[in-house]
Design an enzyme around this catalytic site. Sequence first.
Site, PDB file in Angstrom:
ATOM      1  N   HIS A 248       1.093   3.650  -3.865  1.00  0.00           N
ATOM      2  CA  HIS A 248       2.431   3.539  -3.303  1.00  0.00           C
ATOM      3  C   HIS A 248       2.417   3.686  -1.786  1.00  0.00           C
ATOM      4  O   HIS A 248       1.712   4.520  -1.233  1.00  0.00           O
ATOM      5  CB  HIS A 248       3.354   4.592  -3.922  1.00  0.00           C
ATOM      6  N   GLY A 249       3.192   2.836  -1.124  1.00  0.00           N
ATOM      7  CA  GLY A 249       3.374   2.943   0.317  1.00  0.00           C
ATOM      8  C   GLY A 249       2.228   2.429   1.162  1.00  0.00           C
ATOM      9  O   GLY A 249       2.232   2.618   2.383  1.00  0.00           O
TER      10      GLY A 249
END
Length: 345
Positions: A248-249
Site C-alpha cells: 500500500h502507498g
Amino acid sequence: MKFSEIVSKLGEAASNNSLAANPDCDPEITGVAAVDRATAENISYIDGDKFAAYIHETGASALILPQDETLKEQAQQRGIAWISTSQPRLMFAQTLALFYQPYRPKPAIHPTAVIHPSVQLGADVAIGAHVAIEAGGKIGDRVCIHPNVVIYPDVEIGDRTVLHANCTIQERSRIGADCTIHSGVVIGAEGFGFVPTATGWFKMEQSGFVVLEEGVEVGCNSTIDRPAVGETRIGRNTKLDNLVHIGHGCKIGANCAMAAQVGLAGGVELGNGVILGGQVGIANEVKMGNGAIASAKTGIYHNVKPKDIVSGYPAVPHKIYLKNSAIYKRLPEMYEFFKQKMKEK
C-alpha cells in the site's frame, strides 16, 4: 513472407541489409526461431559474442546481426540473408510481432456477462463470459476483458487495455491506456493496515486507490494494494513479472522492471528505470533513485542512490558483495588456517 517484405515492414531501421549486394538471396520466411534451433525458412538473430559461433551452424535462412563486418561476411558465404543493426534483440522482437499476435477476441459482449446499467462502455469492447462489472465503471475504447474478470464499483479502464481471465480489479482503481493485466492479478485490494491495541489489532480501513499509468503490464498472480489514504501508483510503461507484490502507498516510477517474486512493503518509492531481480524484498518507506538496480534475492532496508547497484542480504554495493562472496567460499580454508595458528601459540 519474403525476406524483402520483412525488410520493408521494419523500415529505415533495417536499411543495412544483404539485399543491396545480393538481391537474389530473398528467401521465403515462415516464422522465427532461436538461432540454435532455427531451420530453413526461419529468421533468427545473433547478439553478442556468446552466440556468434552459431553463424557457422544455424539452419536459419535469414539473420538479424549486430554491426559486425565479419559476421556479415560469414553469413554471406553461407547464403544467409541478413539485416545489421545496433540492437539485434529489439529488431528480432519487432520481427516476431510481424508473425505472431496474442489471441484477442472480436468486439462483442458475451450474454453471460453482468454489467451494471451505469457502466460506461467505449467503442468496440470485447467482454467475455461471466464477466462482472459493477456500478460506476468506465471502460475505454477497444478494451478486451476475458472471461471471469470481476470489476468492482467506480473503476476506470483506459483504451485498448487487456484484462486476462480471472483477474480482479477492486473499487476505485484507475488503469490507464494500453495496459495488460494477466490472469490471477488483484489490483486495488486492501493494504495490510492494522493498528496494535491492548486487546489486539484494530483494522484501519483502506480508503485509497490504485493508479496504473499507461503501458503498465502486470504478470500473473501479482497483487497491488490500495492504501489507507491517498494512492498506490505504478508509473508509465513499468513491467511486473508474475507473483510480484506491491504494498500500500508505493510510488513506482516510469519504465521500471521487476522480476518474479519481488515484494515491496508499504510506502516504497522507486524512481524511473529501476530494475529489481527475482525475489528482491524492500522494507517500508525505502527509496531507490532513478536507474538503480538490485540483483536477485537482495534485501533492501535503506535508501539506494540513483544508478547504484546493490546485492545481498542485507543489501551492500554490488562490488563489495562480489568480494564478500569470494571470501565466503574460502571460509573453510581460512578457518583451518586460523585454527592451525591458534595451535601454534
